[in-house]
Design an enzyme around this catalytic site. Structure first.
Site, PDB file in Angstrom:
ATOM      1  N   HIS A 238     -20.414   8.393   7.443  1.00 56.00           N
ATOM      2  CA  HIS A 238     -20.133  10.030   7.218  1.00 56.00           C
ATOM      3  C   HIS A 238     -21.058  10.461   6.945  1.00 56.00           C
ATOM      4  CE1 HIS A 238     -18.813  13.876   6.141  1.00 56.00           C
ATOM      5  NE2 HIS A 238     -17.407  13.200   7.036  1.00 56.00           N
TER       6      HIS A 238
ATOM      7  N   GLN B 183     -18.562   2.870   9.630  1.00 56.31           N
ATOM      8  CA  GLN B 183     -18.869   4.649  10.095  1.00 56.31           C
ATOM      9  C   GLN B 183     -19.462   5.227   8.641  1.00 56.31           C
ATOM     10  OE1 GLN B 183     -15.702   8.280  10.252  1.00 56.31           O
ATOM     11  NE2 GLN B 183     -16.371   7.440  12.257  1.00 56.31           N
TER      12      GLN B 183
ATOM     13  N   GLU C 271     -16.609  17.240   6.180  1.00 52.37           N
ATOM     14  CA  GLU C 271     -17.293  17.759   7.605  1.00 52.37           C
ATOM     15  C   GLU C 271     -16.554  18.605   7.998  1.00 52.37           C
ATOM     16  OE1 GLU C 271     -17.090  14.481  10.839  1.00 52.37           O
ATOM     17  OE2 GLU C 271     -16.655  16.475  12.589  1.00 52.37           O
TER      18      GLU C 271
ATOM     19  N   HIS D 274     -18.140   5.210   5.045  1.00 53.36           N
ATOM     20  CA  HIS D 274     -16.927   5.788   5.186  1.00 53.36           C
ATOM     21  C   HIS D 274     -15.559   5.402   5.764  1.00 53.36           C
ATOM     22  CE1 HIS D 274     -14.699   9.676   4.826  1.00 53.36           C
ATOM     23  NE2 HIS D 274     -14.369   9.708   6.003  1.00 53.36           N
TER      24      HIS D 274
ATOM     25  N   GLY E  99       0.803  -1.352  -0.298  1.00 55.95           N
ATOM     26  CA  GLY E  99       0.065   0.051   0.203  1.00 55.95           C
ATOM     27  C   GLY E  99       0.602   1.338   0.039  1.00 55.95           C
TER      28      GLY E  99
ATOM     29  N   PHE F 285     -13.830  20.319  14.273  1.00 59.55           N
ATOM     30  CA  PHE F 285     -14.333  18.882  13.426  1.00 59.55           C
ATOM     31  C   PHE F 285     -15.321  18.140  14.659  1.00 59.55           C
ATOM     32  CE2 PHE F 285     -13.567  16.236  10.033  1.00 59.55           C
ATOM     33  CZ  PHE F 285     -13.142  17.609   8.764  1.00 59.55           C
TER      34      PHE F 285
ATOM     35  N   ARG G 170     -14.968   6.342  15.272  1.00 61.61           N
ATOM     36  CA  ARG G 170     -14.066   7.233  14.870  1.00 61.61           C
ATOM     37  C   ARG G 170     -14.880   8.478  14.784  1.00 61.61           C
ATOM     38  NH1 ARG G 170     -11.451   9.948  10.157  1.00 61.61           N
ATOM     39  NH2 ARG G 170     -12.673   8.914   8.903  1.00 61.61           N
TER      40      ARG G 170
ATOM     41  N   GLU H  84      -5.962   2.345   8.059  1.00 65.25           N
ATOM     42  CA  GLU H  84      -7.276   2.136   8.444  1.00 65.25           C
ATOM     43  C   GLU H  84      -7.291  -0.019   8.191  1.00 65.25           C
ATOM     44  OE1 GLU H  84     -10.189   3.545   5.226  1.00 65.25           O
ATOM     45  OE2 GLU H  84     -11.562   1.970   6.602  1.00 65.25           O
TER      46      GLU H  84
ATOM     47  N   ARG I  59     -20.104  11.416  14.636  1.00 70.02           N
ATOM     48  CA  ARG I  59     -20.599  11.109  13.001  1.00 70.02           C
ATOM     49  C   ARG I  59     -21.322  10.161  13.523  1.00 70.02           C
ATOM     50  NH1 ARG I  59     -14.695  11.033   9.596  1.00 70.02           N
ATOM     51  NH2 ARG I  59     -14.802  12.679   8.996  1.00 70.02           N
TER      52      ARG I  59
ATOM     53  N   GLU J  52      -9.735  14.860   2.967  1.00 72.93           N
ATOM     54  CA  GLU J  52     -10.237  16.884   2.751  1.00 72.93           C
ATOM     55  C   GLU J  52      -9.978  17.040   3.636  1.00 72.93           C
ATOM     56  OE1 GLU J  52     -14.076  16.724   1.262  1.00 72.93           O
ATOM     57  OE2 GLU J  52     -13.629  14.972  -0.636  1.00 72.93           O
TER      58      GLU J  52
ATOM     59  N   TRP K 211       1.229  -3.113  -9.238  1.00 75.48           N
ATOM     60  CA  TRP K 211       0.993  -4.279  -8.880  1.00 75.48           C
ATOM     61  C   TRP K 211       0.052  -5.149  -7.917  1.00 75.48           C
ATOM     62  CZ3 TRP K 211       5.837  -7.960  -9.250  1.00 75.48           C
ATOM     63  CH2 TRP K 211       6.945  -7.639 -10.395  1.00 75.48           C
TER      64      TRP K 211
ATOM     65  N   SER L 209      -7.822   9.672  11.577  1.00 73.42           N
ATOM     66  CA  SER L 209      -7.815   8.953  10.269  1.00 73.42           C
ATOM     67  C   SER L 209      -6.066   9.388  10.015  1.00 73.42           C
ATOM     68  CB  SER L 209      -8.409   8.449   9.878  1.00 73.42           C
ATOM     69  OG  SER L 209      -8.373   8.392   8.189  1.00 73.42           O
TER      70      SER L 209
ATOM     71  N   LEU M 287     -17.741  12.318  -0.987  1.00 71.26           N
ATOM     72  CA  LEU M 287     -17.403  13.477   0.015  1.00 71.26           C
ATOM     73  C   LEU M 287     -17.710  14.658   0.354  1.00 71.26           C
ATOM     74  CD1 LEU M 287     -16.722  12.842   3.386  1.00 71.26           C
ATOM     75  CD2 LEU M 287     -13.947  13.224   2.583  1.00 71.26           C
TER      76      LEU M 287
ATOM     77  N   SER N 172      -3.670   6.299  -5.258  1.00 67.88           N
ATOM     78  CA  SER N 172      -3.926   6.061  -2.809  1.00 67.88           C
ATOM     79  C   SER N 172      -4.687   6.371  -2.565  1.00 67.88           C
ATOM     80  CB  SER N 172      -3.052   5.828  -2.475  1.00 67.88           C
ATOM     81  OG  SER N 172      -2.125   5.150  -3.191  1.00 67.88           O
TER      82      SER N 172
HETATM   83  O1  FUM Z   1     -15.195  15.138   6.058  1.00 66.55           O
HETATM   84  C1  FUM Z   1     -13.572  14.811   6.127  1.00 66.55           C
HETATM   85  O2  FUM Z   1     -13.171  15.804   5.398  1.00 66.55           O
HETATM   86  C2  FUM Z   1     -12.876  13.422   6.397  1.00 66.55           C
HETATM   87  C3  FUM Z   1     -12.527  13.635   7.707  1.00 66.55           C
HETATM   88  C4  FUM Z   1     -11.787  11.853   8.578  1.00 66.55           C
HETATM   89  O3  FUM Z   1     -12.630  10.702   7.325  1.00 66.55           O
HETATM   90  O4  FUM Z   1     -11.066  11.391   8.861  1.00 66.55           O
END
Ligand code: FUM
Length: 571
Positions: free
Chosen positions: A236, A234, A249, A349, A12, A120, A385, A374, A280, A51, A159, A390, A246, A45
């Site tokens: 979102h 989760q 948030e 999400h 990854g 957040f 979460r 993840e 969330r 975001e 690969w 993350s 997305l 990836s």
């Molecule tokens: O809403 C978001 O920008 C996502 C952020 C996250 O999942 O940590």
């Protein structure tokens, strides 16, 4: 068939994988030889899609603290997070932010030049460090840029890894094919870091790239490594209708509102002190309740929705901080958020569970394997979460697993293996899968998996629906034996890739549903209408699933409660 050898293999090339590679390169002065294997080109990836931001305590003098970040994370997790893991994480995060700063990331700044932070959900302090609304992209680009100065890394982009070779409980290598040529190869290594991301594409309405099909997690499961807490998924709160893209948030962090069809800011009813910035799990449950009680808008394909309203923020703020969101809504649904509300609903999400690891990211029951990001479940997020924890986890656990793998390989020879595992895997793919001539379509079965997950594992679950879902996924498992891979060619045989991915998707979906059916309570991302309350007496424990050919076997293990006893969650 060629054999490639490296000291450390990394599966990854997202934020966790690149951070691990960079740590290993720095700590070994570029001497430890690594192979980074990914089924996509590096900058594709899924981490690039992150975001809104990355959480860290930067301003203790202004009221933030490690205790507060830890408490927010633990309460947000519905008390299923391991508290020792949480403390280690919050303490390591500030350095990760400053390191990225020195490495050249364009963090968004305050007018006085300091790194800016924004609010957040579930965080009791505005601690999301961000780069506009393209944080993941800039983190990836910065890590990649810095990795380029080392020549101890060989990249294997595009690969496809098919299995891990683990003999006598020790990692020895893996099997993979080069998608460009279709040639099958073996990799030998002293250690493996699995940083292959989650399983989001088992759902049909998801924020995830099409490539996120749970391969790295399913291969671990098949190799005898247990999976933990897989029932905790989760949603979102704000996925764009109808694509699921997305809507960060950060839209709410910057002051956006959620409104129902009466124009009400309905979060008042569910989380009056935090409103749109509750965690969330709570916001997603609230939106679905509004829709179920008739206060949503009718949407396509049953995707009824509510509104994310940014109109009061003004064009300047939206352009500066949420420019990507504006571009996306205008291009995909013709909605200009400066003038109109955005249609959204909860969207698949994130997977809180994953490969069972200890606090160092070391996979359970095997030597020489770590998991970061993840793919791994060291139990930082518990049952839910918090946003921005993350990308932060990817940085911290990339760092930790890189160092742990380095220590492990010190003085070790490349392990030898018997060759049986390789021949068996080659036969499985080329003499079995490729030669099957059944009636089942890989594409229809992939859709069937997604239909099962979306219908039977939604925001609100019931025992009856999960039981039906489990029966359906087991039928798909049987039908998979009768698939046909129609394309027999070698170069970029996506038919074969999709067939292999489907096998992985079925395995992880089965564990997810079976684990959910057993857990008779509501906690975080696992909300049951038939067991609506959290039940600490019976269920304050982690689910551990072990592979058997007939389906997962379950055990449970305790949660590390080092500081705070679980209390009722109110926001
Ligand atoms: O809403 C978001 O920008 C996502 C952020 C996250 O999942 O940590």
């Amino acid at each position: 068939m060629s054999e490639f050898t490296h000291d450390i293999l990394i599966l990854g090339s997202g934020i966790a994988g690149l951070r691990a590679a960079l740590e290993i390169s720095m700590q070994s002065d570029g001497k430890v030889d690594m192979g980074i294997i990914s089924k996509v080109q590096l900058m594709r990836s899924h981490s690039v899609a992150a975001e809104g931001g990355t959480a860290a305590v930067l301003r203790p003098e202004e009221g933030d603290s490690f205790d507060l970040h830890a408490w927010d994370t633990i309460k947000g997790s519905d008390f299923l997070a391991d508290q020792d893991v949480v403390y280690r994480f919050v303490k390591m995060m500030p350095d990760e932010i400053l390191r990225l700063d020195r490495w050249g990331i364009p963090w968004s700044r305050k007018p006085d030049g300091r790194i800016d932070q924004r609010p957040f959900g579930g965080h009791g302090y505005p601690r999301a460090v961000y780069a506009a609304d393209k944080t993941g992209f800039f983190e990836m680009q910065t890590l990649y840029d810095n990795l380029l100065q080392y020549d101890n890394v060989t990249r294997y982009d595009e690969w496809f890894v098919t299995s891990y070779i683990i003999e006598d409980g020790v990692f020895k290598g893996l099997t993979a094919f080069d998608m460009a040529t279709g040639e099958f190869h073996v990799f030998r290594g002293k250690a493996l870091i699995i940083a292959s991301g989650g399983i989001g594409r088992v759902s049909g309405f998801t924020t995830y790239s099409h490539t996120v099909t749970g391969d790295g997690i399913a291969m671990a499961y098949r190799a005898g490594i247990p999976l933990k807490d897989m029932e905790f998924v989760q949603f979102h709160p704000t996925g764009l209708i109808p694509t699921g893209i997305l809507m960060t948030e950060a839209c709410r962090g910057e002051g956006g509102y959620l409104r129902n069809n009466k124009g009400e800011r309905f979060m008042e009813r569910y989380a009056p002190s935090r409103m749109e910035l509750a965690p969330r799990d709570i916001v997603s449950r609230s939106i679905i309740t509004e829709i179920n009680e008739g206060r949503g808008f009718p949407g396509p394909r049953g995707l009824d929705y509510v509104h994310l309203d940014l109109t009061h923020l003004g064009a300047d703020k939206i352009n500066e901080r949420l420019g990507f969101i504006r571009e996306l809504t205008m291009k995909f649904v013709g909605v200009d958020p400066v003038k109109e509300p955005i249609p959204i609903r909860p969207v698949w999400h994130y997977l809180m569970g994953g490969i069972d690891t200890n606090i160092d990211g070391k996979a359970s029951g095997v030597e020489g394997v770590w998991a970061a990001g993840e793919a791994g479940c060291e139990s930082l997020h518990g049952a839910n979460r918090l946003g921005t924890n993350s990308t932060a986890e990817c940085l911290v656990y990339g760092n930790i697993t890189g160092n742990e793998a380095l220590k492990y390989i010190d003085g070790k020879e490349l392990p030898k293996f018997s060759g049986d595992a390789v021949q068996k895997e080659k036969d499985r793919i080329f003499n079995d899968l490729m030669k099957r001539d059944g009636k089942e379509s890989v594409y229809e079965l992939r859709s069937e998996v997604r239909d099962i997950i979306d219908k039977h594992m939604p925001v609100y679950r019931t025992g009856e629906k999960m039981k039906e879902g489990l029966e359906r996924i087991r039928q798909v498992k049987e039908r998979y034996k009768n698939i046909t891979v129609r394309d027999k060619s070698k170069a970029y045989n996506t038919d074969l890739v999709f067939a292999l991915e489907l096998g992985f998707m079925i395995d992880v979906a089965e564990v997810l549903i079976a684990g959910g059916l057993r857990r008779e309570e509501s906690r975080g991302g696992h909300a049951r209408l038939d067991f609506p309350k959290r039940d600490d007496e019976k269920w304050l424990k982690h689910t551990v699933a072990k592979y058997t050919p007939d389906g997962p076997e379950f055990e449970y293990k305790p949660v590390a409660i080092t500081t705070w006893k679980p209390v009722e969650r109110k926001y």
